[in-house]
Design a protein around this motif. Structure first.
Motif, PDB file in Angstrom:
ATOM      1  N   SER A   1       0.848  -1.191   0.000  1.00 54.96           N
ATOM      2  CA  SER A   1       0.000   0.000   0.000  1.00 54.96           C
ATOM      3  C   SER A   1       0.885   1.244   0.000  1.00 54.96           C
ATOM      4  O   SER A   1       2.118   1.152   0.047  1.00 54.96           O
ATOM      5  CB  SER A   1      -0.917   0.017   1.226  1.00 54.96           C
ATOM      6  N   PHE A   2       0.254   2.407  -0.033  1.00 56.98           N
ATOM      7  CA  PHE A   2       1.002   3.662  -0.061  1.00 56.98           C
ATOM      8  C   PHE A   2       1.838   3.828   1.215  1.00 56.98           C
ATOM      9  O   PHE A   2       2.997   4.221   1.154  1.00 56.98           O
ATOM     10  CB  PHE A   2       0.023   4.831  -0.209  1.00 56.98           C
ATOM     11  N   TRP A   3       1.237   3.519   2.374  1.00 56.63           N
ATOM     12  CA  TRP A   3       1.938   3.728   3.636  1.00 56.63           C
ATOM     13  C   TRP A   3       2.891   2.586   3.978  1.00 56.63           C
ATOM     14  O   TRP A   3       3.765   2.745   4.818  1.00 56.63           O
ATOM     15  CB  TRP A   3       0.946   3.882   4.781  1.00 56.63           C
ATOM     16  N   GLN A   4       2.707   1.444   3.328  1.00 54.97           N
ATOM     17  CA  GLN A   4       3.544   0.294   3.649  1.00 54.97           C
ATOM     18  C   GLN A   4       4.471  -0.058   2.495  1.00 54.97           C
ATOM     19  O   GLN A   4       4.775  -1.229   2.270  1.00 54.97           O
ATOM     20  CB  GLN A   4       2.674  -0.907   4.006  1.00 54.97           C
ATOM     21  N   ALA A   5       4.872   0.966   1.743  1.00 49.15           N
ATOM     22  CA  ALA A   5       5.764   0.716   0.608  1.00 49.15           C
ATOM     23  C   ALA A   5       7.065   0.087   1.094  1.00 49.15           C
ATOM     24  O   ALA A   5       7.638   0.519   2.087  1.00 49.15           O
ATOM     25  CB  ALA A   5       6.047   2.022  -0.135  1.00 49.15           C
ATOM     26  N   ARG A   6       7.477  -0.925   0.388  1.00 49.92           N
ATOM     27  CA  ARG A   6       8.688  -1.637   0.773  1.00 49.92           C
ATOM     28  C   ARG A   6       9.905  -0.716   0.692  1.00 49.92           C
ATOM     29  O   ARG A   6      10.043   0.067  -0.251  1.00 49.92           O
ATOM     30  CB  ARG A   6       8.861  -2.849  -0.157  1.00 49.92           C
TER      31      ARG A   6
END
Length: 330
Positions: free
Chosen positions: A153-158
């Motif tokens: 997701s946007f906030w959990q970008a690797r």
């Protein structure tokens, strides 16, 4: 959620098998992304009856707004009586004010079930429904554009090095903006073209205007936390809604709306192209205000002029010959 897991996974696995047979990489993100698009199309096709019911209910809500206003004027001092009469009006006209929310309400469990399937497959390789261990692993680790996982997701970008993956963030942001824009456009399209003038004021219109701005903002704020695969489902669903609504408004608009007038103009133009004649309704003549004629005041005349106008002869100073002198004989 278990029944939904089986339904959604069955459709996903079916589409994935089709794309594998036509030569796409079964472990690639393209085959799974297209499977999500295929899932969206199947779900939306199954919801067409609910969409038709939503359109009918929305149209009835628009058409009965003048009657609702009359009830508000009549029973505005008595809220309980106003509520009773309004519900009676809804029942008599076959209108359900909550029918417009049915497609969204039905899709929400499907939306969260897809979120759960993708999240569990990515984090724990846990299969649900008809997903096997291998399919769950392939689904959870699938990437599009070479490096963008469907589960991110946007906030959990690797994180790559010391900074987050900008490719993931940009793609997620594009999908969030597309989802927000299509939601706004769909609602705006309904209000601008398929609502009569009487329905653009009153409580129902205020409710629609509130939803026009609140829903896109809410979806946009929440969308940054959803995986890209779920955003892909939601954006595709919005595009389907926009196209389906455009077709309905164009071909079956509500009477008294701009879309209805546009349809009549298209039909007239089509008839003229085929060589037919169009009966033109004459426009009513503008009303002319009739005022009483202004009374003309008579001009002032001398005594001599008044006598001449009445046909009288002027007096002779020597007296009239027809008059007998005083005391004379005949």
């Amino acid at each position: 959620m278990t029944p939904l897991y089986y339904i959604i996974s069955a459709v996903l696995v079916g589409w994935h098998w089709v794309f594998e047979k036509i030569g796409l990489d079964p472990d690639g993100g393209t085959s799974w992304a297209l499977s999500i698009v295929g899932l969206t199309l199947i779900i939306r096709a199954a919801l067409i009856p609910l969409f038709v019911k939503q359109i009918k209910s929305s149209r009835n809500m628009q058409l009965i707004q003048p009657k609702v206003k009359e009830l508000q004027k009549k029973y505005g001092h008595d809220r309980e009586r106003l509520a009773q009469e309004t519900m009676k009006l809804y029942k008599d006209t076959g209108t359900n004010p909550f029918a417009s929310c049915l497609p969204i309400l039905v899709q929400m469990p499907i939306f969260f079930a897809l979120f759960r399937l993708l999240d569990q497959a990515a984090k724990k390789n846990t299969p649900h429904g008809f997903l096997t261990d291998d399919l769950a692993k392939s689904f959870g680790q699938s990437e599009i554009l070479g490096r963008v996982p469907l589960s991110e997701s946007f906030w959990q970008a690797r994180v790559w090095g010391d900074s987050p993956d900008l490719t993931v963030m940009v793609l997620a942001l594009v999908l969030v903006l597309a989802m927000t824009a299509t939601t706004f456009t769909t609602q705006r399209q309904l209000m601008a073209k398929n609502m009569p003038a009487d329905a653009l004021s009153g409580p129902y219109a205020q409710q629609q205007k509130l939803l026009l701005y609140v829903l896109p903002v809410a979806f946009g704020l929440g969308g940054v936390a959803f995986p890209i695969g779920v955003l892909l489902y939601w954006t595709t669903s919005n595009l389907w809604t926009m196209g389906q609504q455009f077709y309905v408004i164009r071909n079956n608009p509500a009477p008294g709306t701009p879309a209805f007038a546009a349809k009549e103009e298209r039909e007239k133009a089509k008839t003229l192209r085929k060589g037919g004649s169009v009966q033109v309704t004459p426009e009513p003549e503008p009303e002319v205000e009739h005022r009483p004629a202004k009374r003309q005041q008579p001009q002032r005349q001398t005594r001599e002029q008044r006598r001449k106008a009445a046909g009288a002869k002027p007096e002779v100073s020597g007296g009239s010959p027809n008059k007998r002198p005083k005391g004379g004989k005949k």
